[in-house]
Design an enzyme around this catalytic site. Sequence first.
Site, PDB file in Angstrom:
ATOM      1  N   VAL A  82       0.842  -1.088   0.035  1.00 27.99           N
ATOM      2  CA  VAL A  82      -0.117  -0.095   0.025  1.00 27.99           C
ATOM      3  C   VAL A  82       0.935   1.129   0.067  1.00 27.99           C
ATOM      4  CG1 VAL A  82      -1.589   1.468   1.415  1.00 27.99           C
ATOM      5  CG2 VAL A  82      -1.845  -1.299   1.301  1.00 27.99           C
ATOM      6  N   ASN A 111       9.466   0.983   8.504  1.00 25.12           N
ATOM      7  CA  ASN A 111       9.764   1.145  10.096  1.00 25.12           C
ATOM      8  C   ASN A 111      10.830   0.208  10.532  1.00 25.12           C
ATOM      9  OD1 ASN A 111       7.918   3.313  10.437  1.00 25.12           O
ATOM     10  ND2 ASN A 111       6.117   1.792  10.675  1.00 25.12           N
ATOM     11  N   SER A 137       5.818   9.018   7.732  1.00 27.75           N
ATOM     12  CA  SER A 137       4.636   8.847   8.436  1.00 27.75           C
ATOM     13  C   SER A 137       3.430   9.439   7.681  1.00 27.75           C
ATOM     14  CB  SER A 137       4.706   9.650   9.818  1.00 27.75           C
ATOM     15  OG  SER A 137       3.365   9.566  10.298  1.00 27.75           O
ATOM     16  N   LYS A 144      11.596   8.082  14.075  1.00 29.18           N
ATOM     17  CA  LYS A 144      10.368   7.614  13.418  1.00 29.18           C
ATOM     18  C   LYS A 144       9.655   6.582  14.441  1.00 29.18           C
ATOM     19  CE  LYS A 144       6.669   6.780  11.194  1.00 29.18           C
ATOM     20  NZ  LYS A 144       6.019   5.343  11.129  1.00 29.18           N
ATOM     21  N   HIS A 166       8.442   8.683  17.261  1.00 30.30           N
ATOM     22  CA  HIS A 166       7.008   9.267  16.757  1.00 30.30           C
ATOM     23  C   HIS A 166       5.969   8.275  16.773  1.00 30.30           C
ATOM     24  CE1 HIS A 166       3.856   9.349  13.626  1.00 30.30           C
ATOM     25  NE2 HIS A 166       4.208  10.439  13.441  1.00 30.30           N
ATOM     26  N   ASN A 167       6.297   7.038  16.705  1.00 26.23           N
ATOM     27  CA  ASN A 167       5.348   6.003  16.713  1.00 26.23           C
ATOM     28  C   ASN A 167       5.006   5.736  18.054  1.00 26.23           C
ATOM     29  OD1 ASN A 167       5.483   5.723  14.167  1.00 26.23           O
ATOM     30  ND2 ASN A 167       5.487   3.539  13.926  1.00 26.23           N
ATOM     31  N   GLU A 209       2.760   8.172  19.167  1.00 20.88           N
ATOM     32  CA  GLU A 209       1.499   7.748  18.364  1.00 20.88           C
ATOM     33  C   GLU A 209       0.749   7.007  19.527  1.00 20.88           C
ATOM     34  OE1 GLU A 209       1.769   6.830  14.131  1.00 20.88           O
ATOM     35  OE2 GLU A 209       1.102   4.947  14.730  1.00 20.88           O
ATOM     36  N   ARG A 232      -1.750  -2.473  24.846  1.00 22.42           N
ATOM     37  CA  ARG A 232      -2.072  -3.328  23.777  1.00 22.42           C
ATOM     38  C   ARG A 232      -1.496  -4.769  24.221  1.00 22.42           C
ATOM     39  NH1 ARG A 232      -0.447  -0.357  18.140  1.00 22.42           N
ATOM     40  NH2 ARG A 232      -1.072   1.803  18.806  1.00 22.42           N
TER      41      ARG A 232
HETATM   42  C1  6PG Z   1       2.780   6.334  10.614  1.00 19.69           C
HETATM   43  C2  6PG Z   1       2.208   5.050  11.197  1.00 19.69           C
HETATM   44  C3  6PG Z   1       2.677   3.879  10.689  1.00 19.69           C
HETATM   45  C4  6PG Z   1       1.880   2.629  11.231  1.00 19.69           C
HETATM   46  C5  6PG Z   1       2.857   2.062  12.263  1.00 19.69           C
HETATM   47  C6  6PG Z   1       2.164   1.508  13.696  1.00 19.69           C
HETATM   48  O1  6PG Z   1       3.238   7.028  11.092  1.00 19.69           O
HETATM   49  O2  6PG Z   1       2.223   6.457   9.366  1.00 19.69           O
HETATM   50  O3  6PG Z   1       2.885   4.977  12.734  1.00 19.69           O
HETATM   51  O4  6PG Z   1       4.077   3.941  10.389  1.00 19.69           O
HETATM   52  O5  6PG Z   1       0.644   2.896  11.742  1.00 19.69           O
HETATM   53  O6  6PG Z   1       3.354   0.793  11.638  1.00 19.69           O
HETATM   54  O7  6PG Z   1       1.679   0.280  13.771  1.00 19.69           O
HETATM   55  P1  6PG Z   1       1.315  -0.428  15.008  1.00 19.69           P
HETATM   56  O8  6PG Z   1       0.278   0.242  15.328  1.00 19.69           O
HETATM   57  O9  6PG Z   1       0.640  -1.722  14.233  1.00 19.69           O
HETATM   58  O10 6PG Z   1       2.735  -0.835  15.444  1.00 19.69           O
END
Ligand code: 6PG
Length: 639
Positions: free
Chosen positions: A173, A268, A294, A349, A352-353, A356, A452
Site C-alpha cells: 500500500v 519502519n 509517516s 520515526k 514518533h510511533n 502515537e 496493547r
Molecule cells: C505512521 C504510522 C505507521 C503505522 C505504524 C504503527 O506514522 O504512518 O505510525 O507507520 O501505523 O506501523 O503500527 P502499529 O500500531 O501496528 O505498531
Amino acid sequence: MVIIVTGVSGSGKTTVGTLLSQKTHLPFFDADDFHPSSNVEKMTQGIPLSDQDRAPWLENLAIHIKDWEKSGGAILACSALKEAYRQKLQVNSNIFWIHLKGEKVILEERLQNRENHYMNPGLLDSQLETWEEPEYGLHVDVSKNPEDIVKDIFTHLNFDKMKSKLGIIGMGVMGKSLALNFVENGIGTSVFNRTVPGKEEKVATDFVEEHKEFPLLKGFDALDAFLQSLETPRKILLMIPAGVAVDAQLEQLSADLSPGDIVIDGGNSFFEDSNRRVENMLTKGIHFMPMGISGGEEGARKGPSLMPSGNTEAFSLIQEYLQKIAAKDKNGNACMTYVGPEGSGHFIKMVHNSIEYGEMQVIAETVHLLRFGLRLSPPEISRIIKDWISDGLKNYLLEITTDIYLTKEKDEFLVDLILDVAGQKGTGGWSLGTALKHHVAYSPLAEAVTARQLSAKKNDRIELAEIFKHRFRAFGEDKVLLMERIKNAYTLCRIINHETGYSLMKEVSDENGWNLNFSEISRIWTNGCIIRSSLMEELVHVFKETDSLLKHKKTVSKIKELKVDLTFIVGLGLQHEFALPVMSAAANYLLGRIIENSSANILQAQRDYFGAHKYQRKDDPNGEFHHTDWLLLKKQSGK
Ligand code: 6PG
C-alpha cells in the site's frame, strides 16, 4: 528531463506546454515570465529585443533549467529563436527540444485573438526573420490540434526508453501510494515487486497498467530490468517489511549496484539495524539512507512527513524529490528535513510511533470515561470532542475519533463491533527497550505498549472478569464539570506523552552525538504525520527556547493549572474500576519528575541492608558511598 517548446509568438507554445505538463505532471514555466522588467517594457512598446537585452534573461533561464532538472524535470515554453540562444539553454543532454512551426497567416490570426499578453503583434515579422531553424529536436506543424501534437511529442520522446529518476522496490500500500505521489510531481519512477508464485505475480506491471494516466511510471517484474531503467547514480527506495527482508534485499542489490548508488529504507526499521546497514553498505561504496515516513496510505499518496538520515552527500541528491512529495507545513515548507547521521531518521520515526501509541491510548481512555463513566452516547462523545478540537485540542488522532464514533453498520456503531484486541508491529516496544537501555524514564508511553499487550489476552480477560465480577461504575458527580476535568486530564496527559518521547530523543541524540534539532523535528511533524496537532505547532517554538518541556515557562504554568484535574480523574477513574494505564502513568511520571524528596532513600537502605550495595548520604557533601551494618546497629540500639 526538461522539455523546451520553442517557436515564434503565436505558435502555441503555452497551449502545447500546458497540455504536456498536464499529461506528464512536470511543472510548466513560461520563459516570458523570466524577462527583466526592462525587456517587458520594450516588448510592450513593440521595440525588438537586442542580443544584449536577452543575455541576462538566458543566463537566468539556464540556472533555472539546471534546478528544474535536479528536481525531476519541467516543461518550458521559450521562443529560443537563434541557435546561440538555444545553446545557452542546452545545459546538459537531458534537454528535449520541440519546435513549433506554422504559416504566418495562422500565427497572425492567433496573435490577434490573444488577450492579456504584453507581446506586440507587430513583432511577429521581426521574430520570423530572426528565427534560425534548428536541425535537431522534433519539428511540429502548429496547424494540428494540440492533443495530436502532444501525442506526436510522446512518441518522439519515447518515454519507455527514458531512464527514471527513482526506483521503488515493494508495491504494498505504501509503496504504491508513494510511487503515484512521485510521478504526480513529475518525478519519473520505476517500480518493482518480487514474484512469489501464486501469491505475488505481476504486481508492479499490473499496477502501472492500472495507472496509464502517468506516462512517467514504469513497472518491472524483473530486478535487472528495473535496475537498468534507473538514472545513475541509482536512487532506490525500499518499501518492504522491516527486519530480515531488508537485509536480504540489500544483499541481493549489493551485487548489482555500483559505488555511489543510493538505497533509501522507507520502512519502519529498527534504528540500530539501520546504523549497522549504513556502515555495511558504505564498505561497498553504496549510500544507505534510513528514512522514517509517516502518514499512512493517504499521507504517502498526498504528502507524508519524511525523516531522511544517513549520508549528507546522498541526501543532497534526493532532497529535491523528497521536498516535492512531502506534506507542507503552515508556511508552505516541506515536512521533510535531513534528520542526522546513521539511523537517526528511523530512530525519530520510532519515537514518533511511540508517542502515537501514547496518544491513541489516552484517547481510548478518555472516550471510555466519557462513555461508561458519564454514560454519554457515541454521537454525543463525537460532538464533545469536536468542540474540544475547536477549542485548542486540534490533533489528527482525535479528529479521526470523531468520525469513528459516528460510523454505523446498520443499527450498530462499528466501533462496538470491533474486537478489543489491539495489534502492534514493533516500534512502540522498541522505543521502550531503547528507553530502558538508555536509562530514560518512559512509563506513560511504555504503558501504551503494555495496554496493547493486555488487550491481546482476550480469553484470559473474559475469565478473570467473571472471577472478579468486574464492572465499570458510572460517576455520580456533575457531568458538565467532569467533562471539563476529563478534557483537562487528557490535555495534560498529551503534554506528558510528548515530554516522554522528546526526553528519549534528547538522551539518545546526546549519547550518539547526533545533534538532533527538536524544533525542526516538531516542524516536520506538524503536517503529514499521524501525530500532527496544534500542540506540535507549539513545540516548534518551545524547542527553540528549551530542550525540556517541563522547564518551559508557559508549559509549566499550563501543567500547574491542569495537574489537579489529571490526578483527580485518575483517582476517580480507578475507584470506578476503569483501567487508565497511560493517564495514571502520566500522573505518576509527572509527580516522579517534580518531587524533591522521593522515596528512593528507602530503596537504598534496603539494598544496603540485604546486599551491602552502599548508599550516598545527605550529610556527606563529598558524595562518598557508605555501608552500614544494619544488624549491628539494631543490636546496639537494643531493638
Ligand atoms: C505512521 C504510522 C505507521 C503505522 C505504524 C504503527 O506514522 O504512518 O505510525 O507507520 O501505523 O506501523 O503500527 P502499529 O500500531 O501496528 O505498531
